[in-house]
Design an enzyme around this catalytic site. Sequence first.
Site, PDB file in Angstrom:
ATOM      1  N   ASN A 112       0.863  -1.181   0.000  1.00  0.00           N
ATOM      2  CA  ASN A 112       0.000   0.000   0.000  1.00  0.00           C
ATOM      3  C   ASN A 112       0.894   1.224   0.000  1.00  0.00           C
ATOM      4  OD1 ASN A 112      -1.978   1.694   2.538  1.00  0.00           O
ATOM      5  ND2 ASN A 112      -2.024   1.965   0.346  1.00  0.00           N
ATOM      6  N   GLY A 113       0.708   2.089  -0.979  1.00  0.00           N
ATOM      7  CA  GLY A 113       1.516   3.301  -1.052  1.00  0.00           C
ATOM      8  C   GLY A 113       1.970   3.553  -2.462  1.00  0.00           C
ATOM      9  N   SER A 294     -19.342   9.756   3.745  1.00  0.00           N
ATOM     10  CA  SER A 294     -18.096  10.454   4.067  1.00  0.00           C
ATOM     11  C   SER A 294     -18.296  11.664   4.969  1.00  0.00           C
ATOM     12  CB  SER A 294     -17.387  10.859   2.781  1.00  0.00           C
ATOM     13  OG  SER A 294     -18.292  11.498   1.910  1.00  0.00           O
TER      14      SER A 294
HETATM   15  P1  AMP Z   1     -15.768  15.237  -6.104  1.00  0.00           P
HETATM   16  O1  AMP Z   1     -17.166  14.849  -6.380  1.00  0.00           O
HETATM   17  O2  AMP Z   1     -14.862  15.000  -7.267  1.00  0.00           O
HETATM   18  O3  AMP Z   1     -15.625  16.624  -5.575  1.00  0.00           O
HETATM   19  O4  AMP Z   1     -15.225  14.247  -4.989  1.00  0.00           O
HETATM   20  C1  AMP Z   1     -15.538  14.475  -3.673  1.00  0.00           C
HETATM   21  C2  AMP Z   1     -16.165  13.254  -3.063  1.00  0.00           C
HETATM   22  O5  AMP Z   1     -15.346  12.105  -3.278  1.00  0.00           O
HETATM   23  C3  AMP Z   1     -16.318  13.435  -1.591  1.00  0.00           C
HETATM   24  O6  AMP Z   1     -17.628  13.076  -1.240  1.00  0.00           O
HETATM   25  C4  AMP Z   1     -15.296  12.511  -0.965  1.00  0.00           C
HETATM   26  O7  AMP Z   1     -15.883  11.808   0.100  1.00  0.00           O
HETATM   27  C5  AMP Z   1     -14.892  11.573  -2.057  1.00  0.00           C
HETATM   28  N1  AMP Z   1     -13.417  11.474  -2.180  1.00  0.00           N
HETATM   29  C6  AMP Z   1     -12.502  12.391  -1.928  1.00  0.00           C
HETATM   30  N2  AMP Z   1     -11.266  11.947  -2.207  1.00  0.00           N
HETATM   31  C7  AMP Z   1     -11.400  10.705  -2.657  1.00  0.00           C
HETATM   32  C8  AMP Z   1     -10.489   9.711  -3.120  1.00  0.00           C
HETATM   33  N3  AMP Z   1      -9.198   9.933  -3.185  1.00  0.00           N
HETATM   34  N4  AMP Z   1     -11.005   8.541  -3.485  1.00  0.00           N
HETATM   35  C9  AMP Z   1     -12.306   8.307  -3.453  1.00  0.00           C
HETATM   36  N5  AMP Z   1     -13.207   9.197  -3.045  1.00  0.00           N
HETATM   37  C10 AMP Z   1     -12.777  10.397  -2.645  1.00  0.00           C
END
Ligand code: AMP
Length: 489
Positions: A112-113, A294
């Site tokens: 992981n990384g 989230s």
């Molecule tokens: P966005 O719709 O592109 O603004 O993505 C934001 C949403 O994606 C938020 O609800 C976060 O919970 C989720 N999110 C943020 N970073 C990640 C990531 N690296 N991988 C997956 N989900 C993410």
Amino acid sequence: MKGIQEFPKHYCGVFGVFDHPNAAEIAYYGLYALQHRGQESAGIVTADGSTFHSHREMGLVPQVFKGNALAELKGRNAIGHTRYSTTGASHVQNVQPLIVDCNRGKIAIAHNGNLTNAAILREELEAGGNIFQTTIDSEIILHLLARPNLTADSNPLLETIRRIQGAFSLVMLTEKEMIGVRDPHGFRPLSLGKLDGKWVLSSESCAFDLIQAEFVRDVRPGEIVIIDEKGMRSMDAFPDQKRRAFCIFEYVYFSRPDSKIAGVNVYDSRIQMGRQLAREHAIEADMVVPVPDSGNYAALGYSLESGIPYHMAFVRNHYVGRSFLQPSQTTRSLDVRVKLNLVSDLVKGKRVIIVDDSIVRGTTSQSRIKILKEAGAEAVHVLISCPPHKFSCVYGIDFPDRSKLLAANASPEEICQHLGADSIGYLSQEGMVKATNQPEEAFCMACYNGDYPVAYESNVDKEIIERRTVDSVSFGDLLDKEASQSKLI
Ligand code: AMP
């Protein structure tokens, strides 16, 4: 002809169990608990002495281990991996754990990384005649491990670990041992536990709860733990490396709320982030609504601190995967809609605060706000439980390059307008750190402030790290040079 080779970034879950009669089954449940760390593929390698068994496929953990798959994974030692990577490199050849049969016997690895010097190392190894089977950086570790000793007192494991740079939480299996390693900055989590008196390793402690193992401690940054029939040995492989850089986004979003990292409950840190958000952004509103899942905990924290009622106005369809994990922007925005539905009557004529952990491209927030407004919400205020994401991650979290990061290209006012919100507020960096109950120096916050604790190969853009161009050889052309022996028929 030019060919592209990709080094996919991969945020993943790793798991290991040593000397247990139900090793494969335990690894399976361990991976189940780590599914949130990667939904693209899963794999388990088991071993009993020199016979290794493996099952690795694209898909979610229960899809991958169907039918007899687990029963065929014989052996008392097992390691496993769940993985998500960027598109393009999403194929079965890259599914982990990787296994090699080399001059040091069989070795399997789950990583992981993200190695920040992957391209340099791979070029160097290829120049020395090494042939790679995959396009993932983790394979480099195996090649380094297999190199012959240069001196009588060479230690290939130490030399390898000190050669690679960046983020790596590793679980490895040899014919006699299980090995856990965490990079000296400790970018990604790795925990050590005990089950029925046997050692287990996991990206996150939530997996121990599921298999009913006891959490012993985190593997320390820079630590190597070696578990064999004699027990467990530990070594600090980087005694001079003092800078720690745990990814704070693990607390904000990525880890499961029921995990404990560095002695802090992820759940509690998220509640604190919400409370702090309320202190920093006092808003007059009728309800606080999380963007599930989230935003659940930060929204609860905000509600507890502000006294504004908490309502789960968005109802989640649990049969849809994470919206973010879909390959194209078109399907991603459809997914966002299919995943959540609004209890419209609840928000009609109300001033609503929605809380989410982050805005990346803005797709999620934009669609939520639109739905709320269409349902007649009087005002929609957006609160985010971390600072704006302005920089991409080179240590294993999948953020797009800067051109697609909303906050890298727009001010909060412009973002607010773009999203169609009435106001927007982000948690401050100090507030986010405070919520973890740890000092600022403990963390990597490069995605917020551009301060990258480990230099990476390209100072331009991480996409360049992940892609390099190689000239594909023409053996025919080479033969042509030997004019006397080559003729075109
Ligand atoms: P966005 O719709 O592109 O603004 O993505 C934001 C949403 O994606 C938020 O609800 C976060 O919970 C989720 N999110 C943020 N970073 C990640 C990531 N690296 N991988 C997956 N989900 C993410």
